[in-house]
Design an enzyme around this catalytic site. Sequence first.
Site, PDB file in Angstrom:
ATOM      1  N   LEU A   1       0.859  -1.178   0.000  1.00 22.26           N
ATOM      2  CA  LEU A   1       0.000   0.000   0.000  1.00 22.26           C
ATOM      3  C   LEU A   1       0.896   1.229   0.000  1.00 22.26           C
ATOM      4  CD1 LEU A   1      -2.620  -0.932   2.784  1.00 22.26           C
ATOM      5  CD2 LEU A   1      -2.965  -1.036   0.310  1.00 22.26           C
ATOM      6  N   ASP A   2       0.417   2.312  -0.592  1.00 13.30           N
ATOM      7  CA  ASP A   2       1.169   3.552  -0.540  1.00 13.30           C
ATOM      8  C   ASP A   2       1.338   3.994   0.911  1.00 13.30           C
ATOM      9  OD1 ASP A   2       1.299   3.672  -3.312  1.00 13.30           O
ATOM     10  OD2 ASP A   2      -0.570   4.811  -3.456  1.00 13.30           O
ATOM     11  N   LYS A   3       2.350   4.795   1.159  1.00 12.83           N
ATOM     12  CA  LYS A   3       2.660   5.256   2.518  1.00 12.83           C
ATOM     13  C   LYS A   3       1.419   5.807   3.230  1.00 12.83           C
ATOM     14  CE  LYS A   3       5.200   8.892   4.949  1.00 12.83           C
ATOM     15  NZ  LYS A   3       6.119  10.043   4.819  1.00 12.83           N
TER      16      LYS A   3
ATOM     17  N   ARG B   1      -6.006   5.903  -7.258  1.00 10.24           N
ATOM     18  CA  ARG B   1      -5.815   7.356  -7.251  1.00 10.24           C
ATOM     19  C   ARG B   1      -5.746   7.909  -8.666  1.00 10.24           C
ATOM     20  NH1 ARG B   1      -0.515   7.612  -3.830  1.00 10.24           N
ATOM     21  NH2 ARG B   1      -0.715   9.857  -4.239  1.00 10.24           N
TER      22      ARG B   1
END
Length: 328
Positions: A139-141, A238
């Site tokens: 997952l992104d930060k 996103r």
Amino acid sequence: MTAEFKVIDLQIPPELAGVRLDSALARLMPQHSRTRIKGWIEEGAVLVGRQRLRPRDIVAAGAHIRVQMTVDLPQPQVLPEAIALTLVHEDAEVLVIDKPAGLVVHPGAGNPRHTLQNALLGFDPSLSRLPRAGLIHRLDKDTSGLLVVARTAEAQTSLSRQLMARTMSREYLTVCVGVMTGGGTIDAPIGRNRSDRLRMAVRESGRSAVTHYRVLERFRAHTYLSVQLETGRTHQIRLHLSHQKYPVVGDPVYGGRFAQPRGAAPALVDTLRAFKRQALHAANLGLDHPRTGKRLALSSPVPEDFRLLLQALRDDARSATANAEPAG
């Protein structure tokens, strides 16, 4: 940098005539996984003559192939660290972590320590025997929610295959800017942005990317969505939503400039301005247990900042309805 490029030239031997391109390359390059080879083909890094083919296209004997490979460079040792983890499932083969926003998954440039991978090695040192400490996806930060981790090589193989076969279900919750009329599917290939290597872009030459979404709740200028991934490209949700002109609230990369909703209550404006990360949460995860075959269905409630965002949007919508003049 964690990778470099290497170009090699190959020729299809007679015994591989009539075989799919990805299968032929897997035979000619056994040191590389079929997944990686397929990725190179879909990214346009493989030329057959002067053509870019699909993985399933058939190759002829004598065909010249040029492959621009991304080759992993040796990584510095990842050290265990005592970082608290929230576990939603734990057994001898599988861990499922509820990752908070702000925690980087893998060490890299600018984040050499204090990552989820460091935390996993601190929790279970035996994970050092597995690539990436058993992490199956990422997952992104600043995306919160569920991540699955394998604790054995057999579990890693099983879970990776489920991810590739798309039998591992992943549902995300997000709030986007704009009011959607209904759900749908976004089918738009994704590749690296040619002018900014930190961003992704919708490109015809990119890898196939499919996102399904449905509306959970509409507000005056925003929509609360459930999103399911059919593929798992970098920044997929996103980028896809931004491409449809419905960027994720708080997205610093694809969200555009902050726009104050017309007539919004001050409390909502303050909440939106204070929300400094993308409003994206990996809420539900489904997978088949690698040993028992039993289906695991796991969930994570939205974190507090996300809950407060939803509450502010609902309060604003109720206030607008209450203040609306009755029809004459």
